[in-house]
Design a protein around this motif. Structure first.
Motif, PDB file in Angstrom:
ATOM      1  N   ARG A   1     -52.599  53.566 -40.410  1.00  0.00           N
ATOM      2  CA  ARG A   1     -53.021  54.881 -40.860  1.00  0.00           C
ATOM      3  C   ARG A   1     -54.047  54.706 -41.964  1.00  0.00           C
ATOM      4  O   ARG A   1     -53.838  53.964 -42.915  1.00  0.00           O
ATOM      5  N   ILE A   2     -55.175  55.366 -41.819  1.00  0.00           N
ATOM      6  CA  ILE A   2     -56.238  55.238 -42.811  1.00  0.00           C
ATOM      7  C   ILE A   2     -56.493  56.607 -43.415  1.00  0.00           C
ATOM      8  O   ILE A   2     -56.778  57.565 -42.698  1.00  0.00           O
ATOM      9  N   GLU A   3     -56.348  56.713 -44.737  1.00  0.00           N
ATOM     10  CA  GLU A   3     -56.546  58.005 -45.401  1.00  0.00           C
ATOM     11  C   GLU A   3     -57.919  58.033 -46.046  1.00  0.00           C
ATOM     12  O   GLU A   3     -58.266  57.122 -46.794  1.00  0.00           O
TER      13      GLU A   3
ATOM     14  N   PRO B   1     -65.104  54.895 -49.994  1.00  0.00           N
ATOM     15  CA  PRO B   1     -64.251  53.736 -50.311  1.00  0.00           C
ATOM     16  C   PRO B   1     -64.955  52.387 -50.160  1.00  0.00           C
ATOM     17  O   PRO B   1     -64.360  51.354 -50.456  1.00  0.00           O
TER      18      PRO B   1
ATOM     19  N   THR C   1     -53.116  48.085 -41.238  1.00  0.00           N
ATOM     20  CA  THR C   1     -52.501  49.405 -41.426  1.00  0.00           C
ATOM     21  C   THR C   1     -52.898  50.337 -40.291  1.00  0.00           C
ATOM     22  O   THR C   1     -54.045  50.376 -39.866  1.00  0.00           O
TER      23      THR C   1
ATOM     24  N   TYR D   1     -64.296  49.917 -42.748  1.00  0.00           N
ATOM     25  CA  TYR D   1     -63.134  50.441 -43.456  1.00  0.00           C
ATOM     26  C   TYR D   1     -61.841  49.971 -42.780  1.00  0.00           C
ATOM     27  O   TYR D   1     -60.886  49.564 -43.438  1.00  0.00           O
ATOM     28  N   ALA D   2     -61.863  50.007 -41.454  1.00  0.00           N
ATOM     29  CA  ALA D   2     -60.672  49.576 -40.706  1.00  0.00           C
ATOM     30  C   ALA D   2     -60.395  48.090 -40.957  1.00  0.00           C
ATOM     31  O   ALA D   2     -59.256  47.694 -41.196  1.00  0.00           O
TER      32      ALA D   2
ATOM     33  N   GLN E   1     -61.298  46.317 -43.526  1.00  0.00           N
ATOM     34  CA  GLN E   1     -60.904  46.136 -44.918  1.00  0.00           C
ATOM     35  C   GLN E   1     -59.432  46.463 -45.125  1.00  0.00           C
ATOM     36  O   GLN E   1     -58.748  45.875 -45.945  1.00  0.00           O
ATOM     37  N   ASN E   2     -58.948  47.421 -44.315  1.00  0.00           N
ATOM     38  CA  ASN E   2     -57.563  47.847 -44.472  1.00  0.00           C
ATOM     39  C   ASN E   2     -56.590  47.080 -43.592  1.00  0.00           C
ATOM     40  O   ASN E   2     -55.437  47.465 -43.454  1.00  0.00           O
ATOM     41  N   GLY E   3     -57.087  46.025 -42.980  1.00  0.00           N
ATOM     42  CA  GLY E   3     -56.206  45.139 -42.229  1.00  0.00           C
ATOM     43  C   GLY E   3     -55.430  45.856 -41.157  1.00  0.00           C
ATOM     44  O   GLY E   3     -55.967  46.709 -40.444  1.00  0.00           O
TER      45      GLY E   3
ATOM     46  N   THR F   1     -66.814  53.138 -40.274  1.00  0.00           N
ATOM     47  CA  THR F   1     -65.408  53.238 -39.867  1.00  0.00           C
ATOM     48  C   THR F   1     -64.839  51.855 -39.565  1.00  0.00           C
ATOM     49  O   THR F   1     -63.719  51.521 -39.966  1.00  0.00           O
TER      50      THR F   1
END
Ligand code: UDP
Length: 413
Positions: A409-411, A26, A407, A400-401, A403-405, A397
């Motif tokens: 839960r990260i899929e 991602p 949230t 990615y975390a 980038q996903n603000g 990781t």
């Protein structure tokens, strides 16, 4: 996919590399820029040297930039480093102003790139103020502290905190180093590159050549500390320990090898203390190595029986990991990141004094079977915990975390 990653699969395991590729998926094409203050010398440069190309191999657009500064700037940042590691010293306001000016000058050149990057990772205090001058940042900025900041000099931390608090996240090597900051803090320990010149297996002939070059007797016991000449690494304490240990091991040899880093102005003064302490000691070899002496350091770590890292403060201590990867038990200062690596009677010994170090040197030479067992344990310990692939996984990781603000839960696909 690429040879470099495949080569790591052979050491760390194919599943580890598969996991890295999955995490990188991602983040394909994202730009990540690391910034520090020296291309050579010290643990940060050592890590970035390989972390950056490997990140690129995984499909991210990774870069490494180095800020420049004059001697006043590095004097100031060295004082900051010492103060963050607990020294009680107040840095003059003129120097702190200069610190900001140098960051502002570097920002003129770097901001166009940094403001566009998806992730910027700023290492240690030297470039920490860059963020202040890159007001239009698009991506996430992370401050990565490699220092043992467990008990910083308050005034110095307050000064630095003014810059650091505006970052999106920070990374410390140990939970004890984390500070009260208004953003997420992550704990990531450093790592070594098993495929670098510093750590690859070497042919026996090369080890013999290094012994001959430095006049080391292969038949006599040998201990070594291979580390920058820095007061916190306590090279003079190592010489004291050596002198005590020699009462029990008369023919003991000691190597103290190291160089400086281009951002460390204090090495000369420490070195002259070392020469004074080693005077009239023919079995102590003080080696001042050039910054690219990676294979030489590798060989020295392999030919020695025991590695010492008698630091009184240590952010992590890559030299400890490097020695352990070569099957050497380590006698390390009971401080900072060394405590993560050295487990008494398993991977080495933690010590607080030259006397303690001398006793452990004696123990290891008197217990060859135990020393050999520890030699096996230490290599596996590094394989499990401190290889570059683990650090890269944690960086991915974290990106990615971020980038996903928020949230929870990260899929992963
Ligand atoms: N190192 C080196 N040349 C030297 C002394 C040290 O290349 O003369 C390397 C050492 O092998 C290790 C790094 O610099 O990879 C030092 O990292 P560490 O975390 O031990 O300490 P730091 O210097 O960052 O405080």
């Amino acid at each position: 996919m690429t040879n470099m990653l495949d080569a790591y699969a052979a050491i760390a395991g194919a599943d580890v590399i598969r996991h890295l590729r999955q995490l990188a998926e991602p983040l394909q094409g994202k730009t990540v820029v690391h910034v520090n203050s020296t291309r050579q010398g010290g643990g940060v440069a050592e890590i970035l040297e390989k972390l950056v190309p490997l990140t690129r191999d995984l499909g991210l657009n990774a870069h490494w930039e180095v800020i420049t500064g004059d001697s006043d700037f590095f004097q100031c940042t060295k004082s900051m480093h010492n103060a963050l590691q607990g020294n009680r010293l107040t840095i003059p306001g003129t120097l702190l102003d200069h610190y900001q000016d140098v960051n502002a000058q570097n920002a003129q050149q770097l901001c166009p790139m940094l403001e566009e990057a998806d992730f910027v990772i700023i290492h240690d205090p030297q470039p920490a103020a860059l963020l202040k001058y890159c007001a239009n940042r698009k991506g996430k900025w992370i401050w990565r502290c490699h220092i043992d900041a467990s008990r910083p000099h308050r005034g110095t931390w307050r000064f630095l905190e003014r810059f650091v608090r505006d970052y999106d996240a920070s990374i410390f090597s140990l939970p004890q180093f984390a500070q009260a900051l208004p953003h997420p803090e992550y704990i990531i320990s450093p790592s070594i590159d098993p495929l670098s010149d510093k750590n690859i297996d070497l042919p026996l002939a090369e080890l013999d050549a290094v012994r001959a070059r430095f006049d080391i007797d292969p038949d006599l016991p040998l201990i070594a500390q291979i580390s920058r000449f820095d007061h916190f690494k306590d090279p003079v304490g190592v010489i004291e320990a050596y002198k005590l240990a020699r009462r029990f091991i008369p023919k003991l040899q000691l190597i103290l090898a190291g160089g400086g880093a281009t951002d460390d102005p204090e090495a000369e003064a420490v070195l002259s203390d070392v020469y004074a302490a080693a005077e009239n000691e023919p079995n102590i070899k003080v080696l001042v190595l050039p910054p690219d002496a990676h294979r030489t350091i590798n060989a020295l770590q392999r030919i020695t029986d025991i590695v010492i890292q008698k630091s009184t403060k240590e952010g992590f201590g890559l030299t400890v990991t490097e020695a352990m990867w070569k099957g050497k038990p380590v006698i390390g200062g009971d401080t900072g990141g060394i405590r993560l690596q050295v487990v008494n009677f398993h991977t080495g010994f933690l010590v607080n004094t030259p006397e303690g170090a001398a006793l452990r040197i004696r123990y290891l030479f008197n217990q060859p079977k135990k020393t050999q067992e520890m030699g096996v344990t230490v290599k596996n310990f590094v394989r499990e915990n401190f290889l570059l692939t683990r650090q890269l996984r944690e960086h991915l990781t974290l990106m990615y975390a971020l980038q996903n603000g928020a949230t929870n839960r990260i899929e992963l696909g």
